[in-house]
Design an enzyme around this catalytic site. Structure first.
Site, PDB file in Angstrom:
ATOM      1  N   GLN A   1     -16.221  -1.241  -1.490  1.00  0.00           N
ATOM      2  CA  GLN A   1     -15.502   0.003  -1.807  1.00  0.00           C
ATOM      3  C   GLN A   1     -16.426   1.225  -1.845  1.00  0.00           C
ATOM      4  O   GLN A   1     -16.192   2.171  -2.579  1.00  0.00           O
ATOM      5  CB  GLN A   1     -14.702  -0.154  -3.103  1.00  0.00           C
ATOM      6  CG  GLN A   1     -13.640  -1.260  -2.961  1.00  0.00           C
ATOM      7  CD  GLN A   1     -12.620  -1.290  -4.060  1.00  0.00           C
ATOM      8  OE1 GLN A   1     -12.899  -0.867  -5.170  1.00  0.00           O
ATOM      9  NE2 GLN A   1     -11.428  -1.808  -3.750  1.00  0.00           N
TER      10      GLN A   1
ATOM     11  N   TYR B   1       0.839  -1.208   0.000  1.00  0.00           N
ATOM     12  CA  TYR B   1       0.000   0.000   0.000  1.00  0.00           C
ATOM     13  C   TYR B   1       0.876   1.261   0.000  1.00  0.00           C
ATOM     14  O   TYR B   1       1.606   1.531   0.953  1.00  0.00           O
ATOM     15  CB  TYR B   1      -0.935   0.031   1.213  1.00  0.00           C
ATOM     16  CG  TYR B   1      -1.908  -1.133   1.292  1.00  0.00           C
ATOM     17  CD1 TYR B   1      -2.191  -1.924   0.173  1.00  0.00           C
ATOM     18  CD2 TYR B   1      -2.548  -1.459   2.480  1.00  0.00           C
ATOM     19  CE1 TYR B   1      -3.073  -2.995   0.248  1.00  0.00           C
ATOM     20  CE2 TYR B   1      -3.442  -2.526   2.562  1.00  0.00           C
ATOM     21  CZ  TYR B   1      -3.695  -3.282   1.434  1.00  0.00           C
ATOM     22  OH  TYR B   1      -4.567  -4.338   1.519  1.00  0.00           O
TER      23      TYR B   1
ATOM     24  N   PRO C   1     -15.596  -4.586   2.761  1.00  0.00           N
ATOM     25  CA  PRO C   1     -16.913  -4.975   3.290  1.00  0.00           C
ATOM     26  C   PRO C   1     -18.030  -4.040   2.845  1.00  0.00           C
ATOM     27  O   PRO C   1     -19.201  -4.389   2.942  1.00  0.00           O
ATOM     28  CB  PRO C   1     -16.715  -4.902   4.814  1.00  0.00           C
ATOM     29  CG  PRO C   1     -15.634  -3.889   4.996  1.00  0.00           C
ATOM     30  CD  PRO C   1     -14.704  -4.070   3.825  1.00  0.00           C
TER      31      PRO C   1
HETATM   32  N1  LIG Z   1      -6.007  -8.414   1.111  1.00  0.00           N
HETATM   33  C1  LIG Z   1      -6.380  -7.831   0.009  1.00  0.00           C
HETATM   34  O1  LIG Z   1      -6.131  -8.298  -1.106  1.00  0.00           O
HETATM   35  C2  LIG Z   1      -7.159  -6.546   0.120  1.00  0.00           C
HETATM   36  C3  LIG Z   1      -7.817  -6.016  -1.006  1.00  0.00           C
HETATM   37  C4  LIG Z   1      -8.553  -4.834  -0.835  1.00  0.00           C
HETATM   38  C5  LIG Z   1      -8.608  -4.209   0.407  1.00  0.00           C
HETATM   39  N2  LIG Z   1      -7.925  -4.754   1.471  1.00  0.00           N
HETATM   40  C6  LIG Z   1      -7.967  -4.111   2.812  1.00  0.00           C
HETATM   41  O2  LIG Z   1      -9.314  -3.894   3.176  1.00  0.00           O
HETATM   42  C7  LIG Z   1      -9.533  -2.521   3.473  1.00  0.00           C
HETATM   43  C8  LIG Z   1     -10.950  -2.146   3.114  1.00  0.00           C
HETATM   44  O3  LIG Z   1     -11.274  -2.455   1.770  1.00  0.00           O
HETATM   45  P1  LIG Z   1     -11.530  -1.331   0.655  1.00  0.00           P
HETATM   46  O4  LIG Z   1     -10.911  -0.071   1.092  1.00  0.00           O
HETATM   47  O5  LIG Z   1     -11.152  -1.933  -0.643  1.00  0.00           O
HETATM   48  O6  LIG Z   1     -13.127  -1.192   0.626  1.00  0.00           O
HETATM   49  P2  LIG Z   1     -14.241  -0.735   1.677  1.00  0.00           P
HETATM   50  O7  LIG Z   1     -13.730  -0.775   3.037  1.00  0.00           O
HETATM   51  O8  LIG Z   1     -15.438  -1.557   1.325  1.00  0.00           O
HETATM   52  O9  LIG Z   1     -14.567   0.759   1.203  1.00  0.00           O
HETATM   53  C9  LIG Z   1     -13.862   1.842   1.724  1.00  0.00           C
HETATM   54  C10 LIG Z   1     -14.452   3.132   1.179  1.00  0.00           C
HETATM   55  O10 LIG Z   1     -15.861   3.187   1.452  1.00  0.00           O
HETATM   56  C11 LIG Z   1     -16.243   4.525   1.817  1.00  0.00           C
HETATM   57  N3  LIG Z   1     -16.753   4.468   3.202  1.00  0.00           N
HETATM   58  C12 LIG Z   1     -16.137   3.969   4.310  1.00  0.00           C
HETATM   59  N4  LIG Z   1     -16.889   4.093   5.409  1.00  0.00           N
HETATM   60  C13 LIG Z   1     -18.023   4.694   5.009  1.00  0.00           C
HETATM   61  C14 LIG Z   1     -19.204   5.110   5.686  1.00  0.00           C
HETATM   62  N5  LIG Z   1     -19.366   4.905   7.001  1.00  0.00           N
HETATM   63  N6  LIG Z   1     -20.179   5.708   4.969  1.00  0.00           N
HETATM   64  C15 LIG Z   1     -20.051   5.924   3.635  1.00  0.00           C
HETATM   65  N7  LIG Z   1     -18.944   5.541   2.922  1.00  0.00           N
HETATM   66  C16 LIG Z   1     -17.952   4.940   3.605  1.00  0.00           C
HETATM   67  C17 LIG Z   1     -14.976   5.378   1.701  1.00  0.00           C
HETATM   68  O11 LIG Z   1     -14.909   5.912   0.385  1.00  0.00           O
HETATM   69  P3  LIG Z   1     -15.619   7.337  -0.078  1.00  0.00           P
HETATM   70  O12 LIG Z   1     -15.913   8.123   1.147  1.00  0.00           O
HETATM   71  O13 LIG Z   1     -14.592   7.950  -0.952  1.00  0.00           O
HETATM   72  O14 LIG Z   1     -16.830   6.885  -0.846  1.00  0.00           O
HETATM   73  C18 LIG Z   1     -13.873   4.353   1.879  1.00  0.00           C
HETATM   74  O15 LIG Z   1     -12.642   4.718   1.291  1.00  0.00           O
HETATM   75  C19 LIG Z   1      -8.431  -1.777   2.723  1.00  0.00           C
HETATM   76  O16 LIG Z   1      -8.149  -0.513   3.270  1.00  0.00           O
HETATM   77  C20 LIG Z   1      -7.276  -2.748   2.873  1.00  0.00           C
HETATM   78  O17 LIG Z   1      -6.691  -2.590   4.159  1.00  0.00           O
HETATM   79  C21 LIG Z   1      -7.235  -5.908   1.345  1.00  0.00           C
END
Ligand SMILES: NC(=O)c1ccc[n+]([C@@H]2O[C@H](COP(=O)([O-])OP(=O)(O)OC[C@H]3O[C@@H](n4cnc5c(N)ncnc54)[C@H](OP(=O)(O)O)[C@@H]3O)[C@@H](O)[C@H]2O)c1
Length: 322
Positions: free
Chosen positions: A201, A58, A198
């Site tokens: 995104q 990252y 979860p």
């Molecule tokens: N192991 C792997 O291969 C892998 C792959 C992907 C991710 N990950 C890990 O998982 C974490 C989370 O996944 P992700 O970031 O892909 O997706 P996510 O957690 O589903 O989505 C995050 C995005 O959703 C929005 N959000 C968050 N909380 C919110 C709320 N309460 N209300 C409204 N919008 C909200 C924000 O974007 P906006 O405000 O811009 O809309 C935020 O950047 C990553 O940070 C990383 O650490 C791991």
């Protein structure tokens, strides 16, 4: 905050903080975000969050640095989880990369060190030899994997000769694959499924529609944000809103409550601001009724997004603004 009921050296909160966003330009949050990232971490600590997930990949190490600096003296109190990107995960490389991650994080031990994805060529016997020696010298607490199928997760455990505590996989209302085998295994064996993306995104927040898609390269590459899929998701978002209203909550909180219903699942949503972190932490306290859960399951099943190869030409057209 609620915590997983498992025997771990430090409690693991049901809501963790994902930090891919930290130091990663491709989320499109701009230079101001680095300061906000530190505030998000501090607020998460206040709210009882104990799981902080990062990876050497990252921001090419920037996420680890930002997270470590923001945790400061609290680093030792929480579960710091990082990941090795397994380009050539032979034992000496695993060892050297763990040392580099620990240095960037400013910790003398990584509480949970995960293999970011399964290497198609290098067997886990080799990778886990490196992990075992890291545990033996105390540089790594628990070992985890990510994006592993069940067979390979169990093989990795056999290779390590110890528990591989967690498997971090994509899991949300619209990516339910882990419900088939990974979650039942975690429950039966006392392991953890760490749900990444979860909120799909941000798709499940209901904040976006066909006329208002999110910015940033990460989500431009995610077929869920195709205008057609945002339209197809309207009914699902409406159901999330309905359930949310009954709890005085938001659709995102209900989407998190959906995955957290399983006792051995924790979620690590990313956050673009402090308020989102607060809402996400509060989602750990929401208990869905059986009827609400059934309504969410039905709405999620009815959502049929265009994905895979069929999505590719549409994504190119969306990119070209056609
Ligand atoms: N192991 C792997 O291969 C892998 C792959 C992907 C991710 N990950 C890990 O998982 C974490 C989370 O996944 P992700 O970031 O892909 O997706 P996510 O957690 O589903 O989505 C995050 C995005 O959703 C929005 N959000 C968050 N909380 C919110 C709320 N309460 N209300 C409204 N919008 C909200 C924000 O974007 P906006 O405000 O811009 O809309 C935020 O950047 C990553 O940070 C990383 O650490 C791991």
């Amino acid at each position: 905050m609620r915590y997983v009921r498992l025997d771990t050296p430090k409690p693991i909160s049901k809501i963790g903080l994902g930090t891919w966003q930290f130091g990663s330009k491709e989320w499109g949050y701009g230079p101001e975000y680095e300061r906000r990232a530190a505030e998000i971490v501090r607020r998460a600590l206040d709210l009882g969050v104990t799981l902080f997930d990062t990876a050497e990949l990252y921001g090419f190490g920037r996420s680890e640095r930002i997270l470590g600096a923001a945790l400061g003296d609290d680093r030792g109190k929480v579960v710091v989880a990082s990941k090795i990107f397994p380009l050539l995960p032979v034992a000496p490389v695993v060892q050297q990369r763990a040392v580099a991650s620990a240095a960037r994080l400013g910790v003398d031990g990584i509480d949970l060190y995960q293999v970011h994805q399964a290497n198609p060529v290098v067997a886990d016997t080799t990778t886990m030899r490196g992990m075992r020696s890291l545990q033996d010298v105390g540089l790594v607490g628990e070992v985890g994997v990510s994006n592993y199928g069940l067979r390979r997760w169990r093989f990795a455990e056999a290779a390590l000769g110890r528990r591989v505590l967690s498997n971090q996989v994509r899991y949300s209302m619209i990516d339910r694959g882990p419900e088939e085998d990974l979650i039942p295994y975690a429950e039966q064996a006392g392991r953890i499924v760490i749900a990444y993306s979860p909120l799909a995104q941000g798709f499940l927040s209901g904040r976006y529609d066909a006329t208002n898609p999110p910015a940033g390269a990460v989500r431009r590459a995610n077929p869920y944000f195709l205008p057609e899929n945002l339209e197809r998701g309207a009914q699902l978002i409406a159901t999330l809103r309905e359930v949310a209203d009954a709890h005085d909550a938001t659709p995102s909180q209900i989407a998190l409550a959906y995955v957290l219903r399983h006792p051995n699942v924790v979620a690590i949503p990313g956050a673009s601001g402090v308020e989102q972190m607060e809402r996400n932490a509060a989602a750990a306290e929401i208990d869905l009724t059986d009827d609400e859960y059934a309504a969410l399951v039905a709405a999620a099943h009815a959502f049929r997004p265009v994905t895979g190869l069929a999505a590719v030409p549409r994504m190119v057209r969306a990119r070209l603004g056609k």
